[in-house]
Scaffold this active site. Structure first.
Site, PDB file in Angstrom:
ATOM      1  N   ASP A 193       0.848  -1.200   0.107  1.00  0.00           N
ATOM      2  CA  ASP A 193      -0.068   0.116  -0.039  1.00  0.00           C
ATOM      3  C   ASP A 193       0.742   1.111   0.146  1.00  0.00           C
ATOM      4  O   ASP A 193       1.989   1.023  -0.545  1.00  0.00           O
ATOM      5  CB  ASP A 193      -0.960   0.047   1.114  1.00  0.00           C
ATOM      6  CG  ASP A 193      -2.333   0.506   0.969  1.00  0.00           C
ATOM      7  OD1 ASP A 193      -2.472   1.994   1.000  1.00  0.00           O
ATOM      8  OD2 ASP A 193      -3.254  -0.052   0.902  1.00  0.00           O
ATOM      9  N   HIS A 227      -3.360   6.023   3.573  1.00  0.00           N
ATOM     10  CA  HIS A 227      -4.286   4.733   3.247  1.00  0.00           C
ATOM     11  C   HIS A 227      -3.848   3.608   3.833  1.00  0.00           C
ATOM     12  O   HIS A 227      -4.357   2.797   4.518  1.00  0.00           O
ATOM     13  CB  HIS A 227      -4.206   4.744   1.622  1.00  0.00           C
ATOM     14  CG  HIS A 227      -5.353   4.024   1.097  1.00  0.00           C
ATOM     15  ND1 HIS A 227      -4.836   2.349   0.893  1.00  0.00           N
ATOM     16  CD2 HIS A 227      -6.543   3.836   0.820  1.00  0.00           C
ATOM     17  CE1 HIS A 227      -5.946   1.745   0.660  1.00  0.00           C
ATOM     18  NE2 HIS A 227      -7.070   2.204   0.629  1.00  0.00           N
ATOM     19  N   SER A 427     -11.413  -1.072   0.294  1.00  0.00           N
ATOM     20  CA  SER A 427      -9.969  -1.194   0.847  1.00  0.00           C
ATOM     21  C   SER A 427     -10.104  -1.506   2.313  1.00  0.00           C
ATOM     22  O   SER A 427      -9.392  -2.248   2.838  1.00  0.00           O
ATOM     23  CB  SER A 427      -9.178   0.188   0.686  1.00  0.00           C
ATOM     24  OG  SER A 427      -8.689   0.267  -0.619  1.00  0.00           O
TER      25      SER A 427
END
Length: 644
Positions: A193, A227, A427
């Site tokens: 990520d 994120h 996600s």
């Protein structure tokens, strides 16, 4: 006029004579202990194989430079984005992934490295590929180079989160995870990520960190986008900053950070592939059991030739459970109408556990859970495989914020006191599923401590456990969601842990491997709900006691969905056929007659999670729903005992 064919033959013949002379000198010199030859500008050549390699490179460059028939050679396969670049006569530069014949990769690398304007960014050994940047007008000639198998776009990658308002969450309770139960101890989750920011919620459990936006170097953990930190927190945060209020699913699991997204939340497919290959090679050294990929790009080509899908499949075959987000492109952003066929790559990998998003409505009970409209529906675009595999909570979930990151500074209204951030998307659902998978692995490892050298649960076995124990979900009108919306159903940690704890993996294939009774229902929030008791195997739905026996389908090297003999005690349910000859709705034909990108605009025109441009020929809403076969009623609720 010079006869090119004669000239070519003459040059090759001369080169062969040169090879023979050098090899004779090699044998003579090696007996005398001398250095054989030294080519100006190259390292010394000290073996027959090195000489052959150098001459082969020279011959390849020679043929490519003077052979006028090269333009008539058959072209290697190209995905749609690359094909468009050749047709448009573009004069810019393009990033591509070139797959090669395994024995030719080194030769091609040396050849391409010498060509003006060609830049090799990365070499990928597992799939024998080169990530390159080159002029768009050079694609055609490259596609005709001997040894080149395919050319794919090095597609931009982004995470699958959506910015949503702030509300509360009861994550672990709604999954049925006990606060005094499994914690994921000893299990490693690789987060591919934007990075992982250090936090007291992670303590010293970030055991390794590599930055593939800078070539894969080992660095101190960081996350300039935010994120990856959020996903890692949902999977394995311990809630220290909130006094346990915002605890991840597996608070004692180890985290391995593999940064592939930049501070803007974007990256390239080749960097993701490099991270996956690195993790696969170093699975044991880094202690990786699970890999989370909360990112994706549109499927520009079939899964069978997609380099990112191949990397996922290889990692799964090496024993890593691959958890992938389905995508957030389930609705037309203008009309809000739900559409089908929006599974991103690598969510279209059969080996992956592809996760859609559900809303728990902030209650512990599961009867009011709903699949979110934005969650990408199946089938996979090119093959028509049924996806997603499962849906999990992914709506407005709080997890650690990365201080100073793009998300934390750009959306301060989403910050929660104590250092947390709320995000929504598949996600987040994938992060939750990765945490639950860590608990499944721990539950099985701890079940039989006296059995030495007992095999681990394979990725296929984990996927079967997750699907078999899932809850079938219904919409607000109590209509069962179709399989392309919910997969096998909603994630049921309580049931999955009970089943994983009962499985004895030392039982040979064909044997009954439950070592203790298992109830095929779970009580969560005062509601007793039956398990789905089915597996989505390729384009088939399998009912029955499919996971109570150690089956060949759960083998390490078996591709999920392949044709296998399952046994007579199983019931084959709805046949989810998707292909060229099946027409769904009014005008939509799935399969070879629909090309992703022709009527659906992806790529540079796609703003993720906000403005997806959909074509007029894609059928939305009721026309598609009317064509689907309703899911059959769940199998009877039973208690399974141990065979004598």
């Amino acid at each position: 006029m010079i006869d090119h064919a004669v000239l070519l033959l003459s040059l090759i013949s001369g080169t062969i004579l040169l090879i023979q002379q050098i090899l004779r000198e090699s044998e003579r010199a090696s007996r005398a202990g001398e250095v054989v030859a030294q080519i100006p500008g190259m390292r010394k050549i000290t073996s027959r194989s090195s000489i052959r390699w150098w001459v082969a490179v020279s011959v390849m460059a020679l043929v490519a430079s003077i052979d006028p028939s090269a333009a008539q050679r058959p072209r290697a396969r190209m995905d749609k984005e690359v094909e468009d670049a050749t047709h448009h006569g573009a004069k810019g530069r393009i990033r591509v992934i070139v797959r090669t014949e395994g024995r030719q990769r080194r030769l091609l690398r040396e050849t391409f490295d010498r060509k003006a304007g060609h830049k090799i960014r990365r070499e990928m050994g597992l799939m024998s590929a080169l990530a390159m940047e080159l002029p768009e007008n050079a694609i055609d000639s490259m596609s005709r180079t001997p040894g080149v198998l395919s050319i794919s776009i090095d597609a931009p990658i982004q995470g699958q989160q959506t910015i949503m308002p702030i509300t509360g969450t009861l994550l672990k309770q709604t999954l049925g995870v006990r606060s005094d139960g499994y914690t994921g101890a000893g299990v490693g989750i690789a987060i591919v990520d934007s990075g992982i920011a250090p936090s007291s919620d992670f303590g010293d459990r970030i055991t390794a960190f590599y930055d593939f936006t800078q070539g894969g170097i080992a660095t101190q953990p960081y996350d300039d986008y935010g994120h990856g930190t959020h996903v890692a927190g949902l999977a394995a945060g311990n809630g220290a900053m909130s006094g346990g209020v915002y605890t991840g699913v597996a608070p004692h699991a180890n985290l391995i950070g593999l940064k592939v997204l930049t501070g803007t939340g974007s990256g390239y497919t080749s960097d993701v592939i490099a991270a996956i290959e690195f993790a696969t090679f170093n699975k044991a050294a880094l202690g990786i059991d699970i890999m989370n990929l909360s990112l994706g790009h549109p499927p520009f080509e079939p899964a069978a030739t997609d380099p990112l899908v191949e990397a996922v499949d290889r990692a799964s075959a090496a024993g890593i459970v691959m958890i992938v987000s389905a995508g957030n492109v389930g609705t037309n952003p203008t009309t809000g109408i739900v559409g089908y066929g929006g599974i991103l790559s690598p969510g279209n990998a059969r080996s992956a556990i592809t996760v859609g998003s559900e809303d728990t409505n902030y209650t512990v009970g599961r009867t009011d859970d709903r699949v979110l409209p934005y969650s990408s529906r199946g089938p996979t675009w090119h093959e028509g495989y049924a996806k997603p595999d499962i849906v999990a909570p992914g709506h407005r979930l709080a997890a650690p914020a990365a201080p100073g990151s793009y998300l934390a500074t750009t959306y301060p209204q989403l910050l929660v006191s104590g250092g947390y951030l709320r995000l929504t998307g598949t996600s987040m659902a994938a992060g939750v599923t990765s945490g639950m998978t860590a608990l499944i692995i721990e539950a099985n490892r701890s079940a039989f401590p006296t059995l030495l050298n007992r095999p681990e649960l394979t990725p296929n076995a984990v996927k079967a456990i997750v699907q078999f124990t899932a809850f079938t979900l219904h919409d607000e009108n109590n209509v069962t969601y179709d399989r392309l919306t919910q997969g096998a159903g909603g994630l049921n940690a309580k049931g999955a842990l009970a089943l994983a704890h009962a499985i004895n993996t030392s039982v040979p294939v064909g044997g009954y491997w439950l070592a203790s009774p298992v109830d095929t229902f779970s009580d969560i929030g005062g509601s007793v709900l039956p398990w789905s008791q089915n597996l989505i195997w390729g384009d088939n739905l399998i009912w029955g006691d499919s996971v109570f026996t150690n089956r060949a389908a759960f083998g390490q090297n078996v591709v999920w969905g392949d044709n296998l003999i399952w046994g007579e005690n199983l019931v084959w349910g709805e046949h989810l056929i998707w292909g060229a000859n099946v027409v769904w709705g009014a005008n939509l034909i799935w399969g070879e007659h629909i090309v992703w990108g022709a009527n659906v605009v992806w790529g540079e025109h796609l703003i993720w999670g906000v403005n997806v441009i959909w074509g007029e020929n894609l059928i939305w809403g009721e026309a598609m729903l009317d064509a689907l076969v309703p899911a059959p009623a769940p199998a009877p609720t039973t208690t399974v005992g141990v065979l004598p």
